[in-house]
Design an enzyme around this catalytic site. Structure first.
Site, PDB file in Angstrom:
ATOM      1  N   GLU A  83      -0.505  -9.377  -0.772  1.00 32.23           N
ATOM      2  CA  GLU A  83      -1.941  -9.666  -0.593  1.00 32.23           C
ATOM      3  C   GLU A  83      -2.669  -9.653  -1.943  1.00 32.23           C
ATOM      4  O   GLU A  83      -3.576 -10.458  -2.170  1.00 32.23           O
ATOM      5  CB  GLU A  83      -2.553  -8.645   0.371  1.00 32.23           C
ATOM      6  CG  GLU A  83      -2.029  -8.845   1.785  1.00 32.23           C
ATOM      7  CD  GLU A  83      -2.423  -7.721   2.735  1.00 32.23           C
ATOM      8  OE1 GLU A  83      -2.196  -6.545   2.386  1.00 32.23           O
ATOM      9  OE2 GLU A  83      -2.965  -8.015   3.808  1.00 32.23           O
ATOM     10  N   ALA A 127       0.857  -1.181   0.000  1.00 27.06           N
ATOM     11  CA  ALA A 127       0.000   0.000   0.000  1.00 27.06           C
ATOM     12  C   ALA A 127       0.892   1.230   0.000  1.00 27.06           C
ATOM     13  O   ALA A 127       2.037   1.180   0.478  1.00 27.06           O
ATOM     14  CB  ALA A 127      -0.899  -0.020   1.227  1.00 27.06           C
ATOM     15  N   GLU A 180       4.437  -5.211   7.153  1.00 26.51           N
ATOM     16  CA  GLU A 180       3.649  -4.207   7.877  1.00 26.51           C
ATOM     17  C   GLU A 180       4.082  -4.059   9.322  1.00 26.51           C
ATOM     18  O   GLU A 180       4.027  -2.967   9.893  1.00 26.51           O
ATOM     19  CB  GLU A 180       2.153  -4.565   7.832  1.00 26.51           C
ATOM     20  CG  GLU A 180       1.509  -4.403   6.469  1.00 26.51           C
ATOM     21  CD  GLU A 180       1.563  -5.648   5.599  1.00 26.51           C
ATOM     22  OE1 GLU A 180       2.396  -6.537   5.867  1.00 26.51           O
ATOM     23  OE2 GLU A 180       0.762  -5.712   4.646  1.00 26.51           O
ATOM     24  N   GLY A 236       0.601  -5.073   0.826  1.00 23.29           N
ATOM     25  CA  GLY A 236      -0.562  -5.146  -0.057  1.00 23.29           C
ATOM     26  C   GLY A 236      -0.226  -5.778  -1.400  1.00 23.29           C
ATOM     27  O   GLY A 236      -1.110  -6.347  -2.059  1.00 23.29           O
TER      28      GLY A 236
HETATM   29  C1  HXC Z   1       5.090   4.427  -1.078  1.00 25.00           C
HETATM   30  C2  HXC Z   1       7.048   3.474  -1.817  1.00 25.00           C
HETATM   31  C3  HXC Z   1       6.648   2.227  -1.304  1.00 25.00           C
HETATM   32  C4  HXC Z   1       5.383   2.127  -0.649  1.00 25.00           C
HETATM   33  C5  HXC Z   1       8.582   2.004  -2.222  1.00 25.00           C
HETATM   34  N1  HXC Z   1       8.241   3.289  -2.387  1.00 25.00           N
HETATM   35  N2  HXC Z   1       7.638   1.327  -1.565  1.00 25.00           N
HETATM   36  N3  HXC Z   1       6.274   4.572  -1.696  1.00 25.00           N
HETATM   37  N4  HXC Z   1       4.646   3.272  -0.545  1.00 25.00           N
HETATM   38  N5  HXC Z   1       4.906   0.985  -0.152  1.00 25.00           N
HETATM   39  C6  HXC Z   1       9.009   4.362  -3.049  1.00 25.00           C
HETATM   40  C7  HXC Z   1      10.190   4.811  -2.231  1.00 25.00           C
HETATM   41  O1  HXC Z   1       9.787   5.762  -1.261  1.00 25.00           O
HETATM   42  C8  HXC Z   1      11.074   5.414  -3.289  1.00 25.00           C
HETATM   43  O2  HXC Z   1      10.572   6.687  -3.629  1.00 25.00           O
HETATM   44  C9  HXC Z   1      10.828   4.506  -4.498  1.00 25.00           C
HETATM   45  O3  HXC Z   1       9.573   3.827  -4.243  1.00 25.00           O
HETATM   46  C10 HXC Z   1      11.913   3.421  -4.633  1.00 25.00           C
HETATM   47  O4  HXC Z   1      12.008   2.744  -3.405  1.00 25.00           O
HETATM   48  P1  HXC Z   1      13.416   2.599  -2.612  1.00 25.00           P
HETATM   49  O5  HXC Z   1      13.084   2.347  -1.188  1.00 25.00           O
HETATM   50  O6  HXC Z   1      14.324   3.742  -2.928  1.00 25.00           O
HETATM   51  O7  HXC Z   1      13.980   1.270  -3.294  1.00 25.00           O
HETATM   52  P2  HXC Z   1      14.904   0.166  -2.649  1.00 25.00           P
HETATM   53  O8  HXC Z   1      16.006   0.784  -1.840  1.00 25.00           O
HETATM   54  O9  HXC Z   1      15.279  -0.734  -3.770  1.00 25.00           O
HETATM   55  O10 HXC Z   1      13.964  -0.634  -1.619  1.00 25.00           O
HETATM   56  C11 HXC Z   1      12.873  -1.367  -2.113  1.00 25.00           C
HETATM   57  C12 HXC Z   1      11.961  -1.786  -0.929  1.00 25.00           C
HETATM   58  C13 HXC Z   1      11.573  -0.526  -0.126  1.00 25.00           C
HETATM   59  C14 HXC Z   1      12.683  -2.780  -0.039  1.00 25.00           C
HETATM   60  C15 HXC Z   1      10.731  -2.469  -1.537  1.00 25.00           C
HETATM   61  O11 HXC Z   1      11.082   0.462  -1.045  1.00 25.00           O
HETATM   62  C16 HXC Z   1      10.518  -0.772   0.902  1.00 25.00           C
HETATM   63  O12 HXC Z   1      10.784  -1.320   1.963  1.00 25.00           O
HETATM   64  N6  HXC Z   1       9.277  -0.339   0.618  1.00 25.00           N
HETATM   65  C17 HXC Z   1       8.182  -0.433   1.563  1.00 25.00           C
HETATM   66  C18 HXC Z   1       7.653  -1.830   1.620  1.00 25.00           C
HETATM   67  C19 HXC Z   1       6.528  -1.955   2.670  1.00 25.00           C
HETATM   68  O13 HXC Z   1       6.716  -1.684   3.844  1.00 25.00           O
HETATM   69  N7  HXC Z   1       5.360  -2.355   2.206  1.00 25.00           N
HETATM   70  C20 HXC Z   1       4.192  -2.504   3.045  1.00 25.00           C
HETATM   71  C21 HXC Z   1       3.380  -1.249   3.029  1.00 25.00           C
HETATM   72  S1  HXC Z   1       2.049  -1.329   4.165  1.00 25.00           S
HETATM   73  P3  HXC Z   1      11.593   7.941  -3.765  1.00 25.00           P
HETATM   74  O14 HXC Z   1      10.675   9.094  -3.974  1.00 25.00           O
HETATM   75  O15 HXC Z   1      12.379   7.968  -2.507  1.00 25.00           O
HETATM   76  O16 HXC Z   1      12.400   7.594  -4.975  1.00 25.00           O
HETATM   77  C22 HXC Z   1       0.887  -2.237   3.385  1.00 25.00           C
HETATM   78  C23 HXC Z   1      -0.404  -2.395   4.120  1.00 25.00           C
HETATM   79  C24 HXC Z   1      -1.335  -3.254   3.325  1.00 25.00           C
HETATM   80  O17 HXC Z   1       1.080  -2.707   2.314  1.00 25.00           O
HETATM   81  C25 HXC Z   1      -2.738  -2.918   3.610  1.00 25.00           C
HETATM   82  C26 HXC Z   1      -3.628  -3.361   2.480  1.00 25.00           C
HETATM   83  C27 HXC Z   1      -3.639  -2.506   1.285  1.00 25.00           C
END
Ligand code: HXC
Length: 262
Positions: free
Chosen positions: A116, A70, A136, A113
């Site tokens: 999911e 998400a 999460e 997400g």
């Molecule tokens: C918003 C995101 C994002 C996310 C990545 N980006 N994941 N933005 N929401 N979930 C953005 C980063 O901010 C960054 O933007 C760009 O994408 C590239 O990501 P990087 O982090 O620079 O890449 P990298 O170093 O290769 O790392 C990849 C990664 C990391 C390991 C996947 O991005 C990460 O940990 N992302 C979050 C994953 C996460 O926690 N997902 C769960 C979300 S909660 P900029 O502008 O800096 O270039 C969820 C709840 C579900 O999903 C509920 C149901 C819908």
């Protein structure tokens, strides 16, 4: 391949050989699932489900990410009242009622997400570089779109809890070993493999495909006896279709059947 005539904000949609291909298209944020994307995706799935030219759907991202979860930007400032008001999971629930098979072709990150969403599909083909996880917990929250429910049903309590409590991603190979994905293929072959499978399914009689999918999901939701009765009624129902007559006649005449979806 026909590019489907319609303007999309966050998706690319094509149709080829009765298979619709939906590509998530927010590469700058690793296909993070914002509210607009999920709305557009579910509306599109429902539209393709009603389209007789489509028999199977493939959902994919790009080589770096299927979807990294998400959109954290959208959630960072939100409080409980706002989240309750958004009621964002209602739209996710509609995926469950898509009648046509949906195959996820997953390369790169399928996190939160994104994982999911892959699990909400019916089959998953993973590229070797795919990473599945529910991180999460690292954000101080937990899954909200099936991460604790679908994952547990798919891989069992022990494995689900390890994935959910550590937040650590697992590799494609590990996902295959624990039964989360159907198969693992080289990254560059992932979409082709999903399309190959989709085309095979697209050749089958659509009503039988639809009732098989319905009956399998019923199995996850009901007792064995109720499920067996449900299955039998679906089986009987298919005897009303022209495709049943064609399928059995073709067998007896030793030729390939030609299914019409009637
Ligand atoms: C918003 C995101 C994002 C996310 C990545 N980006 N994941 N933005 N929401 N979930 C953005 C980063 O901010 C960054 O933007 C760009 O994408 C590239 O990501 P990087 O982090 O620079 O890449 P990298 O170093 O290769 O790392 C990849 C990664 C990391 C390991 C996947 O991005 C990460 O940990 N992302 C979050 C994953 C996460 O926690 N997902 C769960 C979300 S909660 P900029 O502008 O800096 O270039 C969820 C709840 C579900 O999903 C509920 C149901 C819908």
């Amino acid at each position: 391949m026909r590019v489907m005539e319609r303007a999309y904000q966050h998706l690319l949609v094509d149709l080829s050989d009765r298979v619709a291909i939906i590509r998530l298209n927010r590469p700058e944020v690793l296909n993070a699932l914002n509210l607009a994307l999920v709305d557009e995706l579910v509306d599109t799935l429902e539209r393709l489900d009603r389209d007789d030219a489509v028999r199977c759907i493939v959902l994919t991202g790009n080589e770096r990410a299927f979807a990294a979860g998400a959109d954290i930007m959208e959630m960072a400032e939100a409080g409980v009242v706002e989240m309750k008001r958004r009621n964002q999971f209602r739209v996710w629930d509609r995926i469950r009622w898509i009648t046509k098979p949906i195959i996820a072709a997953v390369n790169g990150y399928a996190l939160g997400g994104g994982c999911e969403l892959a699990m909400a599909c019916d089959l998953i083909i993973a590229g070797e570089n795919a990473r599945f996880g529910q991180p999460e917990v690292n954000l101080g929250v937990m899954p909200g779109a099936g991460g604790t429910q679908r994952l547990t049903r798919l891989v069992g309590k022990a494995r689900a809890l390890e994935i959910l409590l550590t937040g650590d991603p697992i590799t494609a190979e590990e996902a295959y070993r624990i039964g989360l994905v159907n198969r693992v293929v080289p990254t560059e072959a992932c979409l082709d493999e999903a399309l190959r499978l989709a085309r095979r399914i697209a050749e089958k009689p659509p009503m039988a495909v639809r009732l098989i999918k319905e009956a399998v999901y019923k199995a996850l939701d009901t007792t064995l006896q109720d499920g067996m009765e449900y299955e039998r009624n679906c089986f009987y129902l298919l005897f009303a279709t022209e495709d049943k007559a064609e399928g059995m006649r073709a067998f007896l005449e030793k030729r390939r059947p030609s299914f019409k979806g009637r």
